[in-house]
Write a protein that holds these residues in place. Sequence first.
Motif, PDB file in Angstrom:
ATOM      1  N   LEU A   1      22.276 -26.109 -19.685  1.00  0.00           N
ATOM      2  CA  LEU A   1      21.206 -27.039 -19.984  1.00  0.00           C
ATOM      3  C   LEU A   1      20.012 -26.253 -20.050  1.00  0.00           C
ATOM      4  CD1 LEU A   1      21.436 -30.136 -21.049  1.00  0.00           C
ATOM      5  CD2 LEU A   1      21.135 -30.945 -18.558  1.00  0.00           C
ATOM      6  N   HIS A   2      19.324 -26.376 -21.367  1.00  0.00           N
ATOM      7  CA  HIS A   2      17.872 -25.679 -21.638  1.00  0.00           C
ATOM      8  C   HIS A   2      17.856 -24.122 -20.884  1.00  0.00           C
ATOM      9  CE1 HIS A   2      17.341 -30.064 -22.599  1.00  0.00           C
ATOM     10  NE2 HIS A   2      16.336 -30.092 -21.799  1.00  0.00           N
ATOM     11  N   ASN A   3      19.097 -23.636 -20.928  1.00  0.00           N
ATOM     12  CA  ASN A   3      19.022 -22.367 -20.443  1.00  0.00           C
ATOM     13  C   ASN A   3      18.241 -22.166 -18.964  1.00  0.00           C
ATOM     14  OD1 ASN A   3      19.859 -19.638 -20.367  1.00  0.00           O
ATOM     15  ND2 ASN A   3      18.356 -18.977 -21.695  1.00  0.00           N
ATOM     16  N   THR A   4      18.674 -23.248 -18.071  1.00  0.00           N
ATOM     17  CA  THR A   4      18.150 -23.192 -16.780  1.00  0.00           C
ATOM     18  C   THR A   4      18.799 -22.115 -15.668  1.00  0.00           C
ATOM     19  OG1 THR A   4      19.571 -25.349 -16.402  1.00  0.00           O
ATOM     20  CG2 THR A   4      16.997 -25.577 -16.582  1.00  0.00           C
ATOM     21  N   GLN A   5      20.002 -21.893 -16.101  1.00  0.00           N
ATOM     22  CA  GLN A   5      20.938 -20.845 -15.370  1.00  0.00           C
ATOM     23  C   GLN A   5      20.791 -21.426 -13.738  1.00  0.00           C
ATOM     24  OE1 GLN A   5      19.239 -16.913 -16.032  1.00  0.00           O
ATOM     25  NE2 GLN A   5      18.657 -17.885 -17.991  1.00  0.00           N
TER      26      GLN A   5
ATOM     27  N   THR B   1       9.258 -38.329 -19.437  1.00  0.00           N
ATOM     28  CA  THR B   1       9.510 -37.368 -18.617  1.00  0.00           C
ATOM     29  C   THR B   1      10.633 -36.403 -19.164  1.00  0.00           C
ATOM     30  OG1 THR B   1      10.678 -38.747 -17.203  1.00  0.00           O
ATOM     31  CG2 THR B   1       8.737 -38.422 -16.459  1.00  0.00           C
ATOM     32  N   TYR B   2      11.622 -37.203 -19.777  1.00  0.00           N
ATOM     33  CA  TYR B   2      12.677 -36.114 -20.338  1.00  0.00           C
ATOM     34  C   TYR B   2      12.030 -35.388 -21.551  1.00  0.00           C
ATOM     35  CZ  TYR B   2      15.944 -35.440 -24.362  1.00  0.00           C
ATOM     36  OH  TYR B   2      16.938 -34.901 -24.948  1.00  0.00           O
ATOM     37  N   ARG B   3      11.062 -35.913 -22.396  1.00  0.00           N
ATOM     38  CA  ARG B   3      10.318 -34.840 -23.353  1.00  0.00           C
ATOM     39  C   ARG B   3       9.517 -33.965 -22.766  1.00  0.00           C
ATOM     40  NH1 ARG B   3       8.809 -39.979 -25.595  1.00  0.00           N
ATOM     41  NH2 ARG B   3       6.660 -39.412 -25.350  1.00  0.00           N
ATOM     42  N   ALA B   4       8.901 -34.362 -21.553  1.00  0.00           N
ATOM     43  CA  ALA B   4       7.949 -33.233 -20.962  1.00  0.00           C
ATOM     44  C   ALA B   4       8.915 -32.083 -20.315  1.00  0.00           C
ATOM     45  CB  ALA B   4       7.179 -33.882 -19.906  1.00  0.00           C
ATOM     46  N   GLU B   5      10.153 -32.574 -19.660  1.00  0.00           N
ATOM     47  CA  GLU B   5      10.933 -31.518 -19.515  1.00  0.00           C
ATOM     48  C   GLU B   5      11.501 -30.506 -20.350  1.00  0.00           C
ATOM     49  OE1 GLU B   5      13.319 -32.756 -15.610  1.00  0.00           O
ATOM     50  OE2 GLU B   5      14.746 -32.860 -17.204  1.00  0.00           O
ATOM     51  N   ARG B   6      12.101 -31.010 -21.515  1.00  0.00           N
ATOM     52  CA  ARG B   6      12.409 -30.342 -22.676  1.00  0.00           C
ATOM     53  C   ARG B   6      11.188 -29.273 -23.067  1.00  0.00           C
ATOM     54  NH1 ARG B   6      13.346 -33.551 -27.564  1.00  0.00           N
ATOM     55  NH2 ARG B   6      10.991 -33.736 -27.252  1.00  0.00           N
ATOM     56  N   ASP B   7      10.148 -30.012 -23.256  1.00  0.00           N
ATOM     57  CA  ASP B   7       9.092 -28.994 -23.746  1.00  0.00           C
ATOM     58  C   ASP B   7       8.890 -27.899 -22.728  1.00  0.00           C
ATOM     59  OD1 ASP B   7       9.364 -30.975 -25.897  1.00  0.00           O
ATOM     60  OD2 ASP B   7       7.413 -31.896 -25.369  1.00  0.00           O
ATOM     61  N   GLU B   8       8.858 -28.022 -21.551  1.00  0.00           N
ATOM     62  CA  GLU B   8       8.698 -27.165 -20.339  1.00  0.00           C
ATOM     63  C   GLU B   8       9.560 -26.156 -20.528  1.00  0.00           C
ATOM     64  OE1 GLU B   8       9.149 -27.986 -16.132  1.00  0.00           O
ATOM     65  OE2 GLU B   8       7.550 -29.774 -16.936  1.00  0.00           O
ATOM     66  N   TRP B   9      10.822 -26.195 -21.180  1.00  0.00           N
ATOM     67  CA  TRP B   9      11.784 -25.124 -21.109  1.00  0.00           C
ATOM     68  C   TRP B   9      11.938 -24.417 -22.372  1.00  0.00           C
ATOM     69  CZ3 TRP B   9      14.157 -22.853 -17.308  1.00  0.00           C
ATOM     70  CH2 TRP B   9      13.987 -23.615 -15.929  1.00  0.00           C
ATOM     71  N   VAL B  10      11.070 -24.834 -23.416  1.00  0.00           N
ATOM     72  CA  VAL B  10      11.033 -24.273 -24.754  1.00  0.00           C
ATOM     73  C   VAL B  10      10.097 -22.959 -24.452  1.00  0.00           C
ATOM     74  CG1 VAL B  10      10.305 -24.095 -27.204  1.00  0.00           C
ATOM     75  CG2 VAL B  10      11.747 -26.463 -26.016  1.00  0.00           C
TER      76      VAL B  10
ATOM     77  N   GLY C   1      15.066 -20.423 -20.144  1.00  0.00           N
ATOM     78  CA  GLY C   1      14.424 -21.404 -21.152  1.00  0.00           C
ATOM     79  C   GLY C   1      14.862 -20.968 -22.591  1.00  0.00           C
ATOM     80  N   ILE C   2      14.628 -21.901 -23.652  1.00  0.00           N
ATOM     81  CA  ILE C   2      15.197 -21.704 -24.892  1.00  0.00           C
ATOM     82  C   ILE C   2      14.068 -21.066 -25.769  1.00  0.00           C
ATOM     83  CG2 ILE C   2      15.918 -22.807 -27.028  1.00  0.00           C
ATOM     84  CD1 ILE C   2      17.283 -24.818 -25.034  1.00  0.00           C
TER      85      ILE C   2
END
Length: 324
Positions: free
Chosen positions: A23-27, A178-187, A195-196
Amino acid sequence: METGYTAAQLRAAATDAVRAPSLHNTQPWRFRLRDGGIEVRSDPARRLPATDPTGWGVRVACGAALFNLRLALAMAGTPATVRLRPHPAEPDVLALLRPAAPRRPSPGEQALYAAIPRRFSNRAPFWPDPVPADARWRLGEAARAEQCWLELLIGVSAVAAFAEIARGAHRVLERDPTYRAERDEWVRTEPSPDGIPAAAGGPQGEPQDLLPTRGFGGLDRAPGRDFEPEPLVAVLGSPGNTAVDQVVAGQALQRVLLAATDSGLAVSMLSQPIEVPSAREQLRQSLGRFGTPQMVMRIGYGQPGRPTPRRPVDEVLDLPVPHP
Ligand SMILES: Cc1cc2nc3c(=O)[nH]c(=O)nc-3n(C[C@H](O)[C@H](O)[C@H](O)COP(=O)(O)O)c2cc1C
């Protein structure tokens, strides 16, 4: 044979294991030697609290890494027997691999192993060419070989019904800041080991799209055009939904992804309808299958792309401290 795995064997196999999707390349994985066995552990520090509150995504990713690890050990002539969640008091220990009798890898294992470095999530539109029957059959076999099922959605109405569930789940998730912020943090717009990468995030979503895209940055796209002709959508499911079932599903996911790659197919994953409990239940009921949906895949013939970065393997290894 009870001599145990060595640090060198672990390191070599873990290099392949980390190529798994997450998920989001969190490894979110770690690997260590313990009494001659290899442990696959989840890394709680890399769970996404808003996107993955239950740890489902961590366990699926670790299961996928475990499948690569099994393949790598088999390729080295040192296949493993696997116990899932071997220590109930240590829930982060998801699997323990012990050496089984040495043997040569099978042709099937060789083909899947060769696909590991070529697999990546392809979020670009696919070509209109249909996925042939023998490839579809092979993907189903890959899921069954890992005690899971793969339901291919056949026909316009089945895909449309799924798409409605997926878009609804997407809207629910997007409402949560918070979901959106988390996603944006991993781009990632700069080179990064996790991350992606924005370039891998696929084109921007548009209101007329059948399936929701996750919004990882989004490459520019001609407005108003259809994303692609109707894609092949497949739902992977497991018999139950315990932590062990989710690790099993991760192994099946990776087996399906590698079989697809070896068949020349491109895949992207779509887990919004798995992450929203009411959508997952709706999906389960619409399929009428025994068990629980664990992942959705979009499968077809894709444009070339490239694998995404990973952290150096030494960052995910816990090796015993050598005695002085
Ligand atoms: C549990 C899980 C859920 C995922 N959900 C999505 C998703 O909803 N949308 C998407 O585009 N990719 C999804 N992915 C793919 C990951 O983003 C991807 O594996 C990761 O960024 C690494 O890139 P790679 O697959 O190219 O190696 C998911 C992967 C896993 C393991």
